[in-house]
Design a protein around this motif. Sequence first.
Motif, PDB file in Angstrom:
ATOM      1  N   GLU A  13       0.828  -1.214   0.000  1.00 56.02           N
ATOM      2  CA  GLU A  13       0.000   0.000   0.000  1.00 56.02           C
ATOM      3  C   GLU A  13       0.860   1.260   0.000  1.00 56.02           C
ATOM      4  N   GLU A  14       1.959   1.229   0.736  1.00 60.46           N
ATOM      5  CA  GLU A  14       2.874   2.371   0.763  1.00 60.46           C
ATOM      6  C   GLU A  14       3.509   2.592  -0.609  1.00 60.46           C
ATOM      7  N   ALA A  15       3.883   1.510  -1.287  1.00 55.53           N
ATOM      8  CA  ALA A  15       4.462   1.631  -2.633  1.00 55.53           C
ATOM      9  C   ALA A  15       3.455   2.260  -3.592  1.00 55.53           C
ATOM     10  N   ARG A  16       2.217   1.840  -3.498  1.00 56.06           N
ATOM     11  CA  ARG A  16       1.172   2.401  -4.368  1.00 56.06           C
ATOM     12  C   ARG A  16       0.898   3.868  -4.046  1.00 56.06           C
ATOM     13  N   ALA A  17       0.906   4.201  -2.765  1.00 53.08           N
ATOM     14  CA  ALA A  17       0.695   5.600  -2.366  1.00 53.08           C
ATOM     15  C   ALA A  17       1.844   6.476  -2.849  1.00 53.08           C
ATOM     16  N   CYS A  18       3.046   5.961  -2.730  1.00 58.61           N
ATOM     17  CA  CYS A  18       4.224   6.694  -3.187  1.00 58.61           C
ATOM     18  C   CYS A  18       4.161   6.906  -4.700  1.00 58.61           C
ATOM     19  N   ALA A  19       3.770   5.871  -5.429  1.00 54.05           N
ATOM     20  CA  ALA A  19       3.626   5.992  -6.882  1.00 54.05           C
ATOM     21  C   ALA A  19       2.605   7.076  -7.220  1.00 54.05           C
ATOM     22  N   GLY A  20       1.526   7.116  -6.470  1.00 51.71           N
ATOM     23  CA  GLY A  20       0.510   8.139  -6.695  1.00 51.71           C
ATOM     24  C   GLY A  20       1.052   9.544  -6.507  1.00 51.71           C
ATOM     25  N   LEU A  21       1.907   9.723  -5.514  1.00 52.05           N
ATOM     26  CA  LEU A  21       2.516  11.041  -5.292  1.00 52.05           C
ATOM     27  C   LEU A  21       3.402  11.444  -6.468  1.00 52.05           C
ATOM     28  N   PHE A  22       4.165  10.493  -6.993  1.00 47.16           N
ATOM     29  CA  PHE A  22       4.986  10.802  -8.173  1.00 47.16           C
ATOM     30  C   PHE A  22       4.110  11.197  -9.353  1.00 47.16           C
ATOM     31  N   ARG A  23       2.997  10.502  -9.518  1.00 45.19           N
ATOM     32  CA  ARG A  23       2.098  10.819 -10.635  1.00 45.19           C
ATOM     33  C   ARG A  23       1.440  12.192 -10.474  1.00 45.19           C
ATOM     34  N   LEU A  24       1.293  12.626  -9.236  1.00 46.32           N
ATOM     35  CA  LEU A  24       0.700  13.946  -8.988  1.00 46.32           C
ATOM     36  C   LEU A  24       1.729  15.074  -9.059  1.00 46.32           C
ATOM     37  N   GLY A  25       2.984  14.723  -9.310  1.00 50.92           N
ATOM     38  CA  GLY A  25       4.031  15.741  -9.398  1.00 50.92           C
ATOM     39  C   GLY A  25       4.582  16.160  -8.049  1.00 50.92           C
ATOM     40  N   ARG A  26       4.286  15.415  -7.031  1.00 45.63           N
ATOM     41  CA  ARG A  26       4.792  15.734  -5.684  1.00 45.63           C
ATOM     42  C   ARG A  26       6.070  14.932  -5.453  1.00 45.63           C
ATOM     43  N   ASP A  27       7.050  15.185  -6.315  1.00 49.79           N
ATOM     44  CA  ASP A  27       8.250  14.355  -6.370  1.00 49.79           C
ATOM     45  C   ASP A  27       9.121  14.434  -5.120  1.00 49.79           C
ATOM     46  N   VAL A  28       9.194  15.575  -4.459  1.00 49.10           N
ATOM     47  CA  VAL A  28      10.033  15.688  -3.262  1.00 49.10           C
ATOM     48  C   VAL A  28       9.446  14.830  -2.142  1.00 49.10           C
ATOM     49  N   GLU A  29       8.168  14.990  -1.891  1.00 45.36           N
ATOM     50  CA  GLU A  29       7.510  14.185  -0.862  1.00 45.36           C
ATOM     51  C   GLU A  29       7.575  12.701  -1.222  1.00 45.36           C
ATOM     52  N   ALA A  30       7.331  12.378  -2.483  1.00 50.70           N
ATOM     53  CA  ALA A  30       7.355  10.986  -2.924  1.00 50.70           C
ATOM     54  C   ALA A  30       8.745  10.380  -2.773  1.00 50.70           C
ATOM     55  N   ALA A  31       9.772  11.153  -3.101  1.00 53.54           N
ATOM     56  CA  ALA A  31      11.143  10.646  -2.996  1.00 53.54           C
ATOM     57  C   ALA A  31      11.505  10.328  -1.547  1.00 53.54           C
ATOM     58  N   LEU A  32      11.092  11.179  -0.630  1.00 54.62           N
ATOM     59  CA  LEU A  32      11.357  10.921   0.789  1.00 54.62           C
ATOM     60  C   LEU A  32      10.645   9.654   1.262  1.00 54.62           C
ATOM     61  N   ARG A  33       9.411   9.497   0.844  1.00 56.62           N
ATOM     62  CA  ARG A  33       8.654   8.297   1.226  1.00 56.62           C
ATOM     63  C   ARG A  33       9.236   7.049   0.566  1.00 56.62           C
ATOM     64  N   MET A  34       9.732   7.204  -0.662  1.00 50.62           N
ATOM     65  CA  MET A  34      10.316   6.070  -1.369  1.00 50.62           C
ATOM     66  C   MET A  34      11.576   5.576  -0.655  1.00 50.62           C
ATOM     67  N   VAL A  35      12.417   6.493  -0.218  1.00 45.62           N
ATOM     68  CA  VAL A  35      13.632   6.102   0.505  1.00 45.62           C
ATOM     69  C   VAL A  35      13.269   5.388   1.803  1.00 45.62           C
ATOM     70  N   ASP A  36      12.282   5.903   2.509  1.00 46.19           N
ATOM     71  CA  ASP A  36      11.819   5.248   3.731  1.00 46.19           C
ATOM     72  C   ASP A  36      11.282   3.850   3.430  1.00 46.19           C
ATOM     73  N   LEU A  37      10.514   3.726   2.363  1.00 47.83           N
ATOM     74  CA  LEU A  37       9.975   2.428   1.960  1.00 47.83           C
ATOM     75  C   LEU A  37      11.102   1.457   1.638  1.00 47.83           C
ATOM     76  N   PHE A  38      12.090   1.911   0.877  1.00 47.23           N
ATOM     77  CA  PHE A  38      13.209   1.043   0.515  1.00 47.23           C
ATOM     78  C   PHE A  38      13.990   0.610   1.751  1.00 47.23           C
ATOM     79  N   ASP A  39      14.138   1.506   2.714  1.00 43.09           N
ATOM     80  CA  ASP A  39      14.820   1.140   3.961  1.00 43.09           C
ATOM     81  C   ASP A  39      14.050   0.046   4.709  1.00 43.09           C
ATOM     82  N   ARG A  40      12.745   0.138   4.690  1.00 39.94           N
ATOM     83  CA  ARG A  40      11.930  -0.873   5.370  1.00 39.94           C
ATOM     84  C   ARG A  40      11.883  -2.186   4.606  1.00 39.94           C
TER      85      ARG A  40
END
Length: 88
Positions: A9-36
Amino acid sequence: MSEVAPLIEEARACAGLFRLGRDVEAALRMVDLFDRLAPLFEAAPTHQQQQWGALLMETFSRQQLQDWLAVADYLEYELVALMEHCGQ
């Protein structure tokens, strides 16, 4: 599969942020997701670890090119499929 469900669900939410152009927020969440996700794939079979590594390289490559839709696709489709397979 229940342990990976919130991560999917987090991966899908992060993808949605990238699609909305919220790349900074999405990138931070993506790094957190990858760490987990890292511990999950460290315990996975070798071929899944290799797929994980390749996916990371492709995702970061697309991020560097600022190809947000490709990053979103990798997160939503490739990563989710790999997580589902690893969580079985």
